[in-house]
Design a protein around this motif. Structure first.
Motif, PDB file in Angstrom:
ATOM      1  N   LEU A 579      10.188  -4.611  -1.752  1.00  0.00           N
ATOM      2  CA  LEU A 579      11.215  -4.331  -0.482  1.00  0.00           C
ATOM      3  C   LEU A 579      10.180  -3.509   0.784  1.00  0.00           C
ATOM      4  O   LEU A 579      10.460  -3.465   1.636  1.00  0.00           O
ATOM      5  CB  LEU A 579      12.440  -3.908  -0.867  1.00  0.00           C
ATOM      6  CG  LEU A 579      13.299  -4.683  -1.812  1.00  0.00           C
ATOM      7  CD1 LEU A 579      14.262  -4.003  -2.261  1.00  0.00           C
ATOM      8  CD2 LEU A 579      13.316  -5.917  -1.384  1.00  0.00           C
ATOM      9  N   ASP A 580       9.421  -2.449   0.226  1.00  0.00           N
ATOM     10  CA  ASP A 580       8.613  -1.621   1.048  1.00  0.00           C
ATOM     11  C   ASP A 580       7.344  -2.496   1.061  1.00  0.00           C
ATOM     12  O   ASP A 580       6.218  -2.312   0.222  1.00  0.00           O
ATOM     13  CB  ASP A 580       8.578  -0.619   0.595  1.00  0.00           C
ATOM     14  CG  ASP A 580       7.588   0.327   1.505  1.00  0.00           C
ATOM     15  OD1 ASP A 580       7.131  -0.101   2.445  1.00  0.00           O
ATOM     16  OD2 ASP A 580       7.829   1.687   1.365  1.00  0.00           O
ATOM     17  N   MET A 581       6.833  -3.541   1.986  1.00  0.00           N
ATOM     18  CA  MET A 581       5.606  -4.101   1.885  1.00  0.00           C
ATOM     19  C   MET A 581       4.535  -3.231   2.396  1.00  0.00           C
ATOM     20  O   MET A 581       3.449  -3.900   2.100  1.00  0.00           O
ATOM     21  CB  MET A 581       5.950  -5.420   2.798  1.00  0.00           C
ATOM     22  CG  MET A 581       6.968  -6.347   2.291  1.00  0.00           C
ATOM     23  SD  MET A 581       6.976  -6.783   0.496  1.00  0.00           S
ATOM     24  CE  MET A 581       5.272  -7.572   0.463  1.00  0.00           C
ATOM     25  N   LEU A 582       4.804  -2.146   3.049  1.00  0.00           N
ATOM     26  CA  LEU A 582       3.726  -1.524   3.625  1.00  0.00           C
ATOM     27  C   LEU A 582       2.870  -0.688   2.606  1.00  0.00           C
ATOM     28  O   LEU A 582       1.912  -0.036   2.441  1.00  0.00           O
ATOM     29  CB  LEU A 582       4.054  -0.478   4.600  1.00  0.00           C
ATOM     30  CG  LEU A 582       4.570  -1.296   5.942  1.00  0.00           C
ATOM     31  CD1 LEU A 582       4.775  -0.155   7.193  1.00  0.00           C
ATOM     32  CD2 LEU A 582       3.683  -2.477   6.602  1.00  0.00           C
ATOM     33  N   ARG A 583       3.789  -0.191   1.403  1.00  0.00           N
ATOM     34  CA  ARG A 583       3.346   0.564   0.230  1.00  0.00           C
ATOM     35  C   ARG A 583       3.278  -0.171  -0.882  1.00  0.00           C
ATOM     36  O   ARG A 583       3.088   0.378  -1.967  1.00  0.00           O
ATOM     37  CB  ARG A 583       4.081   1.706   0.280  1.00  0.00           C
ATOM     38  CG  ARG A 583       4.169   2.849   1.275  1.00  0.00           C
ATOM     39  CD  ARG A 583       4.794   4.171   1.357  1.00  0.00           C
ATOM     40  NE  ARG A 583       4.629   4.692   0.194  1.00  0.00           N
ATOM     41  CZ  ARG A 583       3.440   5.537  -0.137  1.00  0.00           C
ATOM     42  NH1 ARG A 583       2.723   5.846   0.977  1.00  0.00           N
ATOM     43  NH2 ARG A 583       3.336   6.398  -1.156  1.00  0.00           N
ATOM     44  N   LEU A 584       3.440  -1.565  -0.989  1.00  0.00           N
ATOM     45  CA  LEU A 584       3.407  -2.357  -2.260  1.00  0.00           C
ATOM     46  C   LEU A 584       2.065  -2.033  -2.832  1.00  0.00           C
ATOM     47  O   LEU A 584       1.880  -1.986  -3.955  1.00  0.00           O
ATOM     48  CB  LEU A 584       3.512  -3.616  -1.686  1.00  0.00           C
ATOM     49  CG  LEU A 584       3.220  -4.937  -2.816  1.00  0.00           C
ATOM     50  CD1 LEU A 584       4.358  -4.798  -3.759  1.00  0.00           C
ATOM     51  CD2 LEU A 584       3.190  -6.019  -2.073  1.00  0.00           C
ATOM     52  N   SER A 585       0.988  -2.186  -2.127  1.00  0.00           N
ATOM     53  CA  SER A 585      -0.412  -1.851  -2.765  1.00  0.00           C
ATOM     54  C   SER A 585      -0.804  -0.572  -3.412  1.00  0.00           C
ATOM     55  O   SER A 585      -1.785  -0.208  -3.879  1.00  0.00           O
ATOM     56  CB  SER A 585      -1.553  -2.438  -1.694  1.00  0.00           C
ATOM     57  OG  SER A 585      -1.373  -1.637  -0.805  1.00  0.00           O
ATOM     58  N   ASN A 586       0.272   0.490  -3.079  1.00  0.00           N
ATOM     59  CA  ASN A 586       0.091   1.732  -3.815  1.00  0.00           C
ATOM     60  C   ASN A 586       0.299   1.995  -5.231  1.00  0.00           C
ATOM     61  O   ASN A 586       0.133   3.044  -5.831  1.00  0.00           O
ATOM     62  CB  ASN A 586       0.713   2.807  -2.844  1.00  0.00           C
ATOM     63  CG  ASN A 586       0.177   3.014  -1.424  1.00  0.00           C
ATOM     64  OD1 ASN A 586       0.115   2.042  -0.717  1.00  0.00           O
ATOM     65  ND2 ASN A 586       0.185   4.383  -1.001  1.00  0.00           N
ATOM     66  N   PHE A 587       1.118   0.710  -5.565  1.00  0.00           N
ATOM     67  CA  PHE A 587       1.666   1.099  -7.024  1.00  0.00           C
ATOM     68  C   PHE A 587       1.251  -0.103  -7.889  1.00  0.00           C
ATOM     69  O   PHE A 587       1.259  -1.378  -7.501  1.00  0.00           O
ATOM     70  CB  PHE A 587       3.128   1.427  -6.916  1.00  0.00           C
ATOM     71  CG  PHE A 587       3.471   2.430  -6.035  1.00  0.00           C
ATOM     72  CD1 PHE A 587       3.580   3.914  -6.457  1.00  0.00           C
ATOM     73  CD2 PHE A 587       3.934   2.179  -4.734  1.00  0.00           C
ATOM     74  CE1 PHE A 587       3.590   4.896  -5.726  1.00  0.00           C
ATOM     75  CE2 PHE A 587       4.116   3.309  -3.885  1.00  0.00           C
ATOM     76  CZ  PHE A 587       4.031   4.750  -4.330  1.00  0.00           C
ATOM     77  N   THR A 588       1.136   0.193  -9.214  1.00  0.00           N
ATOM     78  CA  THR A 588       1.135  -0.885 -10.065  1.00  0.00           C
ATOM     79  C   THR A 588       0.260  -2.027  -9.897  1.00  0.00           C
ATOM     80  O   THR A 588      -0.979  -1.930  -9.618  1.00  0.00           O
ATOM     81  CB  THR A 588       2.370  -1.120 -10.725  1.00  0.00           C
ATOM     82  OG1 THR A 588       3.401  -1.693  -9.714  1.00  0.00           O
ATOM     83  CG2 THR A 588       3.080  -0.099 -11.470  1.00  0.00           C
ATOM     84  N   VAL A 589       0.777  -3.143  -9.820  1.00  0.00           N
ATOM     85  CA  VAL A 589      -0.004  -4.517  -9.678  1.00  0.00           C
ATOM     86  C   VAL A 589      -0.031  -4.924  -7.987  1.00  0.00           C
ATOM     87  O   VAL A 589      -0.707  -6.083  -7.675  1.00  0.00           O
ATOM     88  CB  VAL A 589       0.546  -5.497 -10.350  1.00  0.00           C
ATOM     89  CG1 VAL A 589       0.602  -5.377 -11.987  1.00  0.00           C
ATOM     90  CG2 VAL A 589       2.174  -5.996  -9.964  1.00  0.00           C
TER      91      VAL A 589
END
Length: 699
Positions: A579-589
């Protein structure tokens, strides 16, 4: 009975919306800068779920939500009816793989030993026997719930390695048991994730991941080799990438004769392959195919040939690769007009492939040169789910199921190409009255999009039928029509169901996926919105009489659709959504090659602009009263961390125009796939579908 239940549902006293007092979600602004654009994030503090502040917030949210959900479920008397619709699989076969460890035809399965249990590991001799417990999940010491999710028997020595998680987490451990003596070995292999385990002699290969925390970025794995009855600290490092841009995975032959390691450069999309032949006494993988553009998957092995799938001219096909001359590959799968290739198995002399056609699934048997020998179709409306070839006993099994018919196990006779029923799952209702229609509708840009509508007896076009809509629509996946007791509950109580194959799925092939991924992601969102408009225009239903739900990527589509067009929907469940597509890549997969390919990279200006334009969390309008929403997540979800749901719920609850209820339910002992025992699954279904149906009836 059905009418009395409807009466109860329609006359439930409405929850007074103005009386909802949400737990305080304080605004603690953090400025994140992307490409010289400042983005204020008021709820970034909710990303730290290990802090006391966030723990207390989760507890308060659950207290509010569970009080609401229990009241709805109790007043509508949902549980007795939902319980009749649930699987009756206690002690029965519930896995998708048939494996053997000896000439005694031992079959393995995961199974539930009671309604309150998680999956244990079971076995039986022969198809007609009952299952006995080999490893009970409750016998494994743990502070949480143990769920056995994967197993792999060896072919030579009667051992079996099994993988389990705690509370539904993607992080898993591996243990070993000697089957006939039921001897459990002491070693515990930690820090594994994927079910990628391959036996060789008296040990096995597995993927080991560096561990940081439950929500840290997933790092690249190393390929390790473990020897039975030895300490994991003595495991041998087989292969590890030296570059950050490389990602590795492993495949192995069922007969333990040949193994492949694939290395992908995620920046150049160039692939290299390394092999190990079991006749060699060492564990050194040698170069096989280096620096090629073909992404090979689904490896099968037979004699001196390697079989794999890859895309050729935008069609997924099976190719045969000689071990000694790997550059001289040839296509060995049949091509059917309008059919989508799904998967294959190499048999003794031939190759069996599964396709999706407009009329259902198609099994196609071809020789080693790709010439068609036999074909058979499965009934339209049913999906093949889980097929397996037993190489020792030459037996081929598969499941059939639909949205309203639970899994039915069949055995395919490879001589006659007829299939016979082995067993089926029992439920407390008669599915014979259920019908379906497949249609297409025109999306906003003119694309023709498939939709499947399921109903009972007849479907009126008088704009009064409550509808449940769903989709997944990502990663090029072809969604099967899996049985869902909640869908049956919804239909049994006067509703209908629609599944939308939006762009981004693989239902119509690779191009259909391409048109819904990356910079084209909003096409899929628009397709789902257009599907709702189609149902309304055709007078199957009306605006605000549509409930929508989706999970994971489907949760993203649901949330983005309801944020973009809140006027169409009466209620929504957003389950483990990104749901937060800007910080998606900051976590897990989020930063893995799969997700960068699917969504784009926020470090890229064009990708950032696109992600920002549809990110549900960032596009909430404080002047809009959004439809009632139940936002569900698992505390141990390492795939789409619960922080996405936390932040989305907090912003919606603090929306000054919000009047309809916004509930956040964080399940304490679950991960990405929800409840892991039958009792909790029943509760989960009652709460979700009770909420959706009740909120529609308030419109």
């Amino acid at each position: 009975m059905r009418h009395s239940l409807l009466f109860l549902i329609f006359f439930i006293p409405q929850f007074v919306i103005s009386q909802i007092e949400y737990p305080e979600s304080s605004k603690q602004p953090v400025i994140n800068t992307y490409h010289n654009i400042d983005v204020i994030d008021n709820y970034q503090w909710l990303e730290s779920q290990e802090t006391d502040e966030v723990k207390d917030w989760i507890k308060a949210q659950n207290k509010l939500s569970l009080r609401f959900l229990r009241k709805t479920s109790r007043q509508a008397e949902i549980e007795p009816q939902m319980n009749k619709l649930m699987f009756k699989r206690t002690g029965g076969y519930s896995g998708q793989n048939f494996d053997e460890s000896s000439k005694d035809r031992i079959y393995f399965s995961t199974c539930y030993t009671s309604t309150g249990s998680t999956r244990s590991l079971c076995y039986k001799y022969g198809l007609d026997d009952d299952y006995d417990v080999l490893v009970k999940s409750s016998s494994i010491p743990s502070k949480g719930d143990i769920d056995i999710s994967y197993y792999k028997p060896s072919r030579t020595n009667g051992h079996l390695a099994f993988q389990y998680n705690r509370n539904g987490s993607d992080w898993k451990e591996i243990r070993i048991v000697k089957v006939k003596k039921r001897r459990s070995y002491s070693e515990i292999i930690k820090h594994t994730k994927s079910s990628n385990l391959h036996w060789l002699r008296n040990g096995f290969f597995y993927e080991k991941f560096p561990f940081d925390s439950l929500r840290a970025k997933t790092q690249k794995p190393a390929i390790m080799y473990h020897k039975i009855d030895s300490s994991p600290s003595d495991d041998i490092l087989i292969f590890k990438s030296r570059r950050e841009s490389d990602y590795i995975s492993m495949y192995g032959a069922p007969d333990e004769s040949f193994f492949i390691i694939k290395k992908e450069n995620i920046e150049t999309h160039i692939f290299s392959y390394f092999y190990l032949d079991a006749i060699d006494n060492d564990l050194n993988f040698k170069p096989f195919l280096m620096n090629i553009k073909y992404d090979l998957e689904g490896f099968n092995f037979k004699e001196n040939q390697i079989y794999a799938t890859t895309y050729l001219d935008d069609k997924k096909q099976v190719i045969s690769i000689p071990k000694n001359e790997p550059t001289k590959f040839k296509v060995v799968s049949a091509v059917y007009d309008g059919a989508i290739f799904l998967e294959f198995r190499v048999l003794e002399e031939n190759i069996l492939s599964l396709y999706l056609t407009k009329e259902g699934n198609l099994f196609s048997l071809v020789d080693r040169d790709g010439r068609v020998i036999k074909e058979t179709k499965t009934p339209n409306g049913l999906s093949v789910d889980g097929m397996s070839y037993n190489t020792t006993f030459k037996e081929f099994f598969f499941y059939l199921q639909s949205f309203t018919i639970p899994s039915v196990l069949y055995k395919l006779d490879l001589d006659t190409f007829n299939y016979d029923l082995i067993n089926q799952t029992k439920v407390g209702f008669d599915p014979k009255g259920y019908k379906f229609i497949k249609k297409t509708f025109t999306s906003k840009d003119g694309a023709e999009v498939p939709i499947t509508i399921v109903y009972k007896d007849s479907l009126s076009q008088n704009s009064v039928t409550p509808f449940l809509m769903s989709t997944y629509g990502g990663y090029g996946s072809v969604s099967s029509s899996s049985y869902d007791p909640g869908i049956v509950y919804f239909i049994e109580n006067g509703g209908a169901f629609a599944y939308v194959d939006i762009r981004g799925s693989g239902t119509l092939g690779k191009q259909w996926w391409e048109k819904g991924k990356g910079l084209n992601k909003q096409n899929g969102i628009q397709d789902f919105i257009s599907a709702a408009e189609f149902l309304i225009e055709q007078k199957y239903t009306a605006a605000k009489k549509i409930a929508i739900r989706g999970s994971s990527h489907g949760g993203l589509i649901i949330a983005a659709s309801v944020v973009k067009r809140p006027d169409l929907f009466g209620a929504a469940e957003v389950n483990v959504g990104a749901l937060d597509m800007l910080r998606l890549s900051n976590f897990t997969v989020g930063a893995t090659p799969t997700n960068i390919l699917e969504f784009g990279d926020v470090e890229n200006q064009q990708d950032f602009d696109n992600l920002y334009s549809y990110s549900p969390y960032h596009n909430i309008d404080n002047t809009v009263n959004y439809p009632s929403m139940l936002i569900t997540t698992g505390l141990y979800d390492n795939r789409v961390p619960p922080l996405h749901s936390f932040k989305f719920a907090a912003r919606l609850q603090n929306n000054p125009s919000q009047e309809h209820p916004i509930l956040l339910w964080t399940q304490k002992r679950t991960g990405h796939f929800g409840a892991i025992n039958m009792y909790d699954k029943l509760e989960e279904n009652c709460y979700i579908y009770g909420f959706l149906f009740d909120e529609l009836n308030k419109q």
